[in-house]
Design a protein around this motif. Structure first.
Motif, mmCIF file in Angstrom:
data_model
loop_
_atom_site.group_PDB
_atom_site.id
_atom_site.type_symbol
_atom_site.label_atom_id
_atom_site.label_comp_id
_atom_site.label_asym_id
_atom_site.label_seq_id
_atom_site.Cartn_x
_atom_site.Cartn_y
_atom_site.Cartn_z
ATOM 1 N N SER A 59 0.895 -1.204 -0.016
ATOM 2 C CA SER A 59 -0.092 0.198 -0.149
ATOM 3 C C SER A 59 0.881 1.264 0.063
ATOM 4 O O SER A 59 2.037 1.199 0.192
ATOM 5 C CB SER A 59 -1.068 0.071 1.356
ATOM 6 O OG SER A 59 -0.120 -0.144 2.430
ATOM 7 N N PHE A 60 0.186 2.359 -0.353
ATOM 8 C CA PHE A 60 1.044 3.558 -0.375
ATOM 9 C C PHE A 60 -0.035 4.734 -0.036
ATOM 10 O O PHE A 60 -1.161 4.438 -0.184
ATOM 11 C CB PHE A 60 1.573 4.036 -1.501
ATOM 12 C CG PHE A 60 1.009 4.294 -2.800
ATOM 13 C CD1 PHE A 60 0.394 5.487 -3.283
ATOM 14 C CD2 PHE A 60 0.332 2.963 -3.440
ATOM 15 C CE1 PHE A 60 -0.253 5.898 -4.492
ATOM 16 C CE2 PHE A 60 -0.542 3.269 -4.754
ATOM 17 C CZ PHE A 60 -0.776 4.562 -5.220
ATOM 18 N N THR A 61 0.658 5.938 0.418
ATOM 19 C CA THR A 61 -0.217 6.908 0.788
ATOM 20 C C THR A 61 0.281 8.311 -0.047
ATOM 21 O O THR A 61 1.465 8.523 -0.079
ATOM 22 C CB THR A 61 -0.337 7.358 2.184
ATOM 23 O OG1 THR A 61 -0.860 6.368 2.916
ATOM 24 C CG2 THR A 61 -0.848 8.715 2.550
ATOM 25 N N VAL A 62 -0.720 9.040 -0.426
ATOM 26 C CA VAL A 62 -0.358 10.204 -1.333
ATOM 27 C C VAL A 62 -1.016 11.486 -0.713
ATOM 28 O O VAL A 62 -2.249 11.331 0.039
ATOM 29 C CB VAL A 62 -0.538 10.108 -2.874
ATOM 30 C CG1 VAL A 62 0.231 9.096 -3.405
ATOM 31 C CG2 VAL A 62 -2.285 9.615 -2.894
ATOM 32 N N GLY A 63 -0.585 12.643 -0.867
ATOM 33 C CA GLY A 63 -1.352 13.983 -0.464
ATOM 34 C C GLY A 63 -2.031 14.482 -1.480
ATOM 35 O O GLY A 63 -1.789 14.346 -2.575
ATOM 36 N N LEU A 64 -3.316 15.142 -1.248
ATOM 37 C CA LEU A 64 -4.110 15.791 -2.175
ATOM 38 C C LEU A 64 -4.137 17.399 -1.562
ATOM 39 O O LEU A 64 -4.297 17.661 -0.517
ATOM 40 C CB LEU A 64 -5.471 15.042 -2.232
ATOM 41 C CG LEU A 64 -5.323 13.631 -2.616
ATOM 42 C CD1 LEU A 64 -6.762 13.164 -2.639
ATOM 43 C CD2 LEU A 64 -4.916 13.507 -4.022
#
Length: 227
Positions: A59-64
């Motif tokens: 899994s991975f997380t990104v900023g918006l």
């Protein structure tokens, strides 16, 4: 930079708003695009270039930011929603699609989906009508990160269409969507560049000729007064 060739379909795990007002999006079941990942890498999620802020093996997380949410369909994602994923291209990647920036211009809605033998013919209507000027029949377009060929354009209705082969249907999220669903749109950047250059050229030409015309009129008036 991306090619519009979707590598993998991931799944939304969490979409949250932080205390500082920023948003984060966590995607799971994404191991095929994380084998060579680093913090700060770019991964296109439904065609939107986003920066990896955290990842593990699956899994991975990104900023918006608000601009991203205004331009794209990412704000409507919920837990379990499938999304197209593509890593930024490397130097050894064959360029199978077209030049995709990952800078989504606007969204469109699905207004038609008709099977034709093993293909599906989709039609869409733009939310922001002005972008129809950049779409041409048999030109490139990127929809939810998928490089596709435009099959028709209706400039009066701000509608256009594509035809999707069976292989693409099996490897992107479009067939999972329904009429009325939002789709991210990135028009071909070459169209935007050409329109801008032509506009600047015409502006300079008109401005120059107008100045010459005014000077000529003034000179004639001054000449008649001297007589």
């Amino acid at each position: 930079m991306f090619t519009g060739i979707v590598e993998h379909i991931g799944e939304v795990e969490l979409f949250t708003k932080q205390d500082d007002g920023n948003y984060t999006l966590t995607i799971v079941k994404a191991s095929p695009v994380l084998g060579d990942a680093h913090i700060g890498d770019s991964i296109a999620v439904n065609g939107t270039c986003l920066t990896v802020t955290w990842f593990d093996g699956d899994s991975f997380t990104v900023g918006l930011i608000p601009e991203t949410l205004r331009r794209t369909n990412l704000g409507s994602l919920t837990k379990g929603t499938k999304v197209n994923l593509e890593r930024a291209v490397g130097g050894d990647v064959r360029f199978g699609g077209h030049y995709v920036q990952g800078h989504v211009d606007t969204v469109c809605t699905i207004v038609g989906a008709q099977a034709e033998e093993n293909a599906i013919n989709y039609s869409f209507e733009l939310r922001d009508k002005e972008y129809i000027d950049y779409i041409v029949e048999k030109g490139f377009i990127c929809l939810d990160g998928t490089s596709l060929t435009v099959t028709f354009v209706d400039y009066d209705k701000s509608q256009f269409g594509i035809s999707m082969i069976k292989h693409t249907q099996e490897n992107v999220v479009m067939p999972l969507k329904h009429l009325g669903d939002a789709v991210n749109v990135e028009v071909d950047v070459m169209g935007k560049l050409i329109k801008k250059q032509v506009g600047l050229y015409m502006e300079r030409e008109v401005s120059g000729k107008l100045e010459q015309m005014i000077n000529s009129i003034v000179d004639k008036k001054l000449g008649s007064l001297k007589q």
